[in-house]
Motif scaffolding. Sequence first.
Motif, short mmCIF file in Angstrom:
data_model
loop_
_atom_site.label_atom_id
_atom_site.label_comp_id
_atom_site.label_asym_id
_atom_site.label_seq_id
_atom_site.Cartn_x
_atom_site.Cartn_y
_atom_site.Cartn_z
N PRO A 252 93.45 139.01 11.24
CA PRO A 252 94.45 137.98 10.91
C PRO A 252 93.79 136.79 10.21
CG PRO A 252 93.98 137.97 13.26
CD PRO A 252 93.24 139.14 12.70
N LEU A 253 94.40 136.33 9.14
CA LEU A 253 93.89 135.19 8.38
C LEU A 253 94.79 133.97 8.50
CD1 LEU A 253 92.83 137.18 5.20
CD2 LEU A 253 91.36 136.40 7.07
N SER A 254 95.95 134.15 9.11
CA SER A 254 96.83 133.01 9.40
C SER A 254 97.66 133.37 10.63
CB SER A 254 97.75 132.70 8.21
OG SER A 254 98.81 133.64 8.11
N GLU A 255 98.35 132.40 11.15
CA GLU A 255 99.25 132.64 12.27
C GLU A 255 100.63 133.06 11.75
OE1 GLU A 255 99.34 129.11 14.61
OE2 GLU A 255 97.26 129.30 15.27
N PHE A 256 101.47 133.58 12.64
CA PHE A 256 102.83 133.95 12.27
C PHE A 256 103.70 132.70 12.25
CE2 PHE A 256 101.25 138.08 13.72
CZ PHE A 256 101.77 138.92 12.75
N VAL A 257 103.60 131.94 11.15
CA VAL A 257 104.32 130.66 11.06
C VAL A 257 105.14 130.54 9.78
CG1 VAL A 257 102.67 129.43 12.52
CG2 VAL A 257 102.29 129.53 10.04
N TYR A 258 105.04 131.51 8.85
CA TYR A 258 105.67 131.35 7.55
C TYR A 258 106.98 132.12 7.45
CZ TYR A 258 101.15 129.43 6.36
OH TYR A 258 100.00 128.66 6.34
N ASP A 259 107.93 131.52 6.72
CA ASP A 259 109.21 132.18 6.47
C ASP A 259 109.07 133.28 5.43
OD1 ASP A 259 110.55 130.38 8.22
OD2 ASP A 259 110.55 128.88 6.62
N ASP A 260 108.04 133.18 4.58
CA ASP A 260 107.78 134.21 3.59
C ASP A 260 106.38 134.01 3.03
OD1 ASP A 260 108.17 136.41 2.02
OD2 ASP A 260 109.62 135.50 0.67
N ILE A 261 105.77 135.08 2.57
CA ILE A 261 104.52 135.06 1.82
C ILE A 261 104.76 135.90 0.57
CG2 ILE A 261 102.07 135.65 1.79
CD1 ILE A 261 102.00 135.33 4.79
N LEU A 262 104.55 135.31 -0.59
CA LEU A 262 104.90 135.95 -1.84
C LEU A 262 103.72 136.73 -2.41
CD1 LEU A 262 106.93 133.09 -3.58
CD2 LEU A 262 107.72 134.83 -1.98
N ALA A 263 104.02 137.89 -2.96
CA ALA A 263 102.99 138.69 -3.63
C ALA A 263 102.38 137.87 -4.76
CB ALA A 263 103.59 139.98 -4.16
N SER A 264 101.07 138.00 -4.91
CA SER A 264 100.33 137.11 -5.80
C SER A 264 100.00 137.78 -7.12
CB SER A 264 99.04 136.66 -5.12
OG SER A 264 98.24 135.90 -5.99
N PHE A 265 99.99 136.98 -8.20
CA PHE A 265 99.47 137.43 -9.49
C PHE A 265 98.02 137.01 -9.66
CE2 PHE A 265 104.09 136.95 -10.24
CZ PHE A 265 104.38 138.27 -10.55
N HIS A 266 97.49 136.29 -8.68
CA HIS A 266 96.11 135.83 -8.71
C HIS A 266 95.42 136.30 -7.44
CE1 HIS A 266 92.62 133.17 -8.71
NE2 HIS A 266 92.84 132.96 -9.99
N PRO A 267 94.24 136.92 -7.54
CA PRO A 267 93.62 137.50 -6.35
C PRO A 267 93.13 136.49 -5.33
CG PRO A 267 92.15 137.65 -8.24
CD PRO A 267 93.47 137.18 -8.76
N GLU A 268 93.02 135.22 -5.72
CA GLU A 268 92.45 134.23 -4.82
C GLU A 268 93.47 133.32 -4.16
OE1 GLU A 268 89.27 134.30 -4.13
OE2 GLU A 268 88.92 135.93 -5.55
N SER A 269 94.75 133.42 -4.54
CA SER A 269 95.74 132.49 -3.99
C SER A 269 97.12 133.12 -4.00
CB SER A 269 95.76 131.18 -4.79
OG SER A 269 96.11 131.43 -6.14
N MET A 270 98.04 132.52 -3.24
CA MET A 270 99.41 133.00 -3.13
C MET A 270 100.29 131.86 -2.64
SD MET A 270 98.43 135.14 0.23
CE MET A 270 96.85 135.39 -0.58
N ASN A 282 95.11 129.90 -0.13
CA ASN A 282 94.07 130.78 -0.65
C ASN A 282 94.04 132.09 0.14
OD1 ASN A 282 92.65 130.34 1.75
ND2 ASN A 282 91.21 128.91 0.83
N ASN A 283 93.20 133.03 -0.29
CA ASN A 283 93.21 134.34 0.35
C ASN A 283 92.50 134.37 1.69
OD1 ASN A 283 90.55 134.23 -0.43
ND2 ASN A 283 90.63 136.04 -1.75
N GLN A 284 92.05 133.18 2.15
CA GLN A 284 91.51 133.05 3.51
C GLN A 284 92.52 132.46 4.47
OE1 GLN A 284 88.51 134.40 4.29
NE2 GLN A 284 88.55 135.08 2.15
N GLY A 285 93.76 132.23 3.97
CA GLY A 285 94.82 131.73 4.83
C GLY A 285 94.87 130.23 4.96
N LYS A 286 94.23 129.49 4.04
CA LYS A 286 94.19 128.03 4.10
C LYS A 286 95.02 127.43 2.97
CE LYS A 286 91.19 128.32 7.46
NZ LYS A 286 91.58 128.02 8.87
N ILE A 287 95.83 126.41 3.30
CA ILE A 287 96.56 125.68 2.27
C ILE A 287 95.55 124.93 1.42
CG2 ILE A 287 98.32 123.95 1.81
CD1 ILE A 287 99.37 126.52 3.10
#
Length: 358
Positions: A252-270, A282-287
């Motif tokens: 797990p890279l983040s907690e279950f707190v988001y209403d949605d996570i969008l598929a990314s066009f960039h490998p390092e962020s979403m 970022n792809n480590q789960g940090k804003i």
Amino acid sequence: PVVGKVFGVQDDEARWQLYSVSHPNVPVSTQKYVQVGHFFEEVTLAQEEPGAPFLIINKQGEAISRIDRVNNHPVVLAHNFCDGLALICTDELKYGYINTRGEIQIEPIYDMAFDFSDNLALVGKSNQKGQIAWRVIDKQGHVKFPISLTDSRISEGYSCKLLTYRDMKRGYCGALDIDGKTVFRLPSDIKNLLPYIYNAAICVATNGVGLVSSKGEILIQPNYENGKIIAPDRVAFQWKGKWALFDFGGKPLSEFVYDDILASFHPESMFVCKDSIYYLMNNQGKIIDGNRYEMVYTDDIISRHTPQIFLRHPEKTDEPKEEQQADTPHTKPLDKQKPLSSNSGGLTQIKLVREISK
């Protein structure tokens, strides 16, 4: 949206004009279109007036070719280019493919056909009973192999060089490689398998949703409510209505707190959504910035999860309905059918499905 450094702007009369990112305030030409595609290739499809033939245009708005008739039959439907070829359909409801120069690459002889992916396409011919002989062809139109599965549902095309299917009679999901050989068979409690992305696929089992590798290994046990692949080595799962980010190993890279996570066009962020506000993560789960966004535009066509479809006469109802064709084959219910003999070109009892959900 910007694709291939080109984007379209629609005026008050619902006509599109092309712009480039290098000169975003000046149109690339004076030409306007009622339909124009994204530039996945150096060219795309467009239409100047409803009912007019399709055009192939370049990024300068210049017409390369005119797609009007094939063997004296009007072309009434087309898809944007995939792997350098565009699917077309005539008024006889026969499917074929054109290249980026507008030349007929594969004659419209098929009763069902889908976009190329991994340089292969799934096509079919039906008999008088409505049974379809499915086969996989290459970009020269040569048959790579006939589909010999029976009582099965199969995805619309290859992804990560795998063609996924579910054997409805024996109750398992599997995948074919580019030579038509079965790569793996999953346990029977896995009911459905989505197309592969980044060499992994979402699986739907009796107890929930998980992740499977391209070798058929269970990477993440199917214990979640929903799931979607976000980026390379990144997958999102939903639990109790909230989403969290994981790597493909299940960390797990983040907690279950988001209403949605969008598929990314960039490998390092979403983008992630929480309380109707979007943030960049970022792809480590940090804003990663302090910006807040009220709206984020997403498009399944740009991600190539959905074909970009052009109808010659959008107002007509007698032209082929692409969504209906993709989800409803020209056959009766599969468990009521029997395949023809083996010398019939691989005629099988296959139902196509666009998307699998729990």
